[in-house]
Design an enzyme around this catalytic site. Structure first.
Site, short mmCIF file in Angstrom:
data_model
loop_
_atom_site.label_atom_id
_atom_site.label_comp_id
_atom_site.label_asym_id
_atom_site.label_seq_id
_atom_site.Cartn_x
_atom_site.Cartn_y
_atom_site.Cartn_z
N GLY A 149 -10.89 -25.81 10.10
CA GLY A 149 -9.73 -25.17 9.50
C GLY A 149 -8.63 -26.11 9.05
O GLY A 149 -7.66 -25.67 8.41
N ARG B 188 12.56 -14.29 4.96
CA ARG B 188 13.12 -13.04 5.49
C ARG B 188 13.47 -13.16 6.97
O ARG B 188 14.14 -12.28 7.52
CB ARG B 188 12.14 -11.89 5.25
CG ARG B 188 12.09 -11.47 3.79
CD ARG B 188 11.09 -10.36 3.55
NE ARG B 188 9.73 -10.85 3.60
CZ ARG B 188 8.66 -10.07 3.48
NH1 ARG B 188 8.80 -8.77 3.30
NH2 ARG B 188 7.45 -10.59 3.53
N LYS C 213 19.09 2.00 1.57
CA LYS C 213 17.90 1.84 2.40
C LYS C 213 18.29 1.53 3.83
O LYS C 213 19.18 0.72 4.07
CB LYS C 213 17.02 0.70 1.85
CG LYS C 213 15.74 0.47 2.64
CD LYS C 213 14.84 -0.55 1.97
CE LYS C 213 15.31 -1.97 2.18
NZ LYS C 213 14.34 -2.97 1.68
N ARG D 35 16.36 0.46 7.51
CA ARG D 35 15.10 0.06 8.13
C ARG D 35 15.28 -0.05 9.64
O ARG D 35 16.22 -0.70 10.11
CB ARG D 35 14.62 -1.27 7.57
CG ARG D 35 13.24 -1.71 8.09
CD ARG D 35 12.94 -3.15 7.73
NE ARG D 35 12.90 -3.37 6.31
CZ ARG D 35 11.81 -3.24 5.55
NH1 ARG D 35 10.67 -2.89 6.11
NH2 ARG D 35 11.85 -3.48 4.25
N ASP E 149 12.90 -5.68 -7.33
CA ASP E 149 13.15 -6.27 -6.01
C ASP E 149 12.61 -7.69 -6.01
O ASP E 149 11.86 -8.09 -6.91
CB ASP E 149 12.50 -5.44 -4.91
CG ASP E 149 13.25 -5.53 -3.58
OD1 ASP E 149 14.17 -6.35 -3.47
OD2 ASP E 149 12.92 -4.77 -2.65
#
Length: 295
Positions: free
Chosen positions: A38, A96, A192, A194, A219
């Site tokens: 990997g 974020r 909005k 959340r 967005d």
């Protein structure tokens, strides 16, 4: 700025080649493979010594792997003697996670910034960062470009001139202000809420007139599609004639496409900051124009 060399990373090969074509500059090809365990392998097929190099490497899923490859590309360019290393990271992962929402959380983007700088980047370019405050945390010059004008131009071409530009929350108002300069149909936003623990989204309409009009929801990111799907549903309930959705970074995870289209959207438009099915608008020209201004 003197002639550049462009190094397209594994996650952004096509975008890197487009940038190089706009700049009319040489491309340094990257030999890349993943070992059986990997781990990533990177090798440059060309000489970068004494040159200004542009590393184009976005960091969409798998974010951790693409970030490691970004660090390898930056560090290799610096180690091999590049004069200046310019990191173009169209989608910057972990943006974020920029503040503490619950006690004990890591502020992940701060760690990513440190690693980008430690890997040798002299400049950073990204697109429509989730919070503009993030750009102030870099100690190197860092630039937040916008893909909204080119998205709006494409929507205008698709017949959405005079459409109302709608933000899914007040935090995205700057995006629709940009879009409205192209579409000229006015703009507004939805409210909005959340749940920080469950992730459940609740939206409500503010004063916004879309009855009998076309509307486009803009967005920065479409991830699972829940926000966009709910926005489309509300706009249709308010009497919008047609609703399109557009974003800079089309992550489009899981069944996000069906969620949005099943709620009445005419279509989904994204850019090649993240390559994929919805990446029909290129940001290469925006990158090239910005780089050409660098002294």
């Amino acid at each position: 700025m003197e002639a550049l060399l462009v190094i397209p990373g594994p996650a952004s090969r096509e975008l890197g080649l487009r940038v190089a074509r706009h700049l009319k500059c040489e491309v340094i090809d990257v030999a890349f493979k993943v070992f059986p365990d990997g781990e990533s392998y990177i090798r440059f097929n060309g000489d970068v010594r004494g040159s200004d190099v542009v590393v184009v490497q976005s960091t969409p899923p798998p974010q951790d792997s693409n970030l490691i490859r970004l660090f390898l590309l930056l560090d290799n360019a610096k180690r091999l003697g590049a004069k200046r290393v310019i990191a173009v990271v169209p989608y910057l992962a972990y943006s974020r996670q920029d503040k503490i929402f619950l006690e004990g959380e890591a502020v992940s983007i701060n760690t990513i910034i440190k690693l980008i700088e430690a890997s040798g980047a002299d400049y950073l370019y990204t697109f429509n960062i989730h919070s503009i405050d993030i750009m102030k945390r870099f100690t190197i010059p860092a630039y937040n470009l916008s893909a909204i004008p080119v998205l709006a131009e494409r929507l205008k071409y698709l017949g959405f001139s005079k459409a109302v530009s709608v933000a899914p929350d007040k935090g995205a108002v700057k995006l629709v202000e940009e879009a409205d300069k192209v579409l000229n149909g006015g703009y507004g936003w939805l409210e909005k809420h959340r749940d920080r623990v469950t992730g459940e989204i609740r939206m409500e309409a503010k004063e916004i007139d879309v009855k009998g009009k076309d509307a486009v929801v803009f967005d920065d990111i479409i991830s699972t599609g829940g926000t966009m799907a709910e926005a489309v549903k509300i706009l249709k309930e308010l009497g919008a004639r047609r609703v399109y959705v557009a974003c800079t970074h089309p992550l489009m995870l899981g069944n996000s496409e069906s969620k949005i289209l099943n709620n009445g959207a005419e279509g989904i438009l994204g850019t090649d900051t993240i390559p994929g099915k919805f990446s029909s608008v290129s940001v290469a020209k925006v990158i090239a124009e910005s780089l050409s201004k660098l002294g």
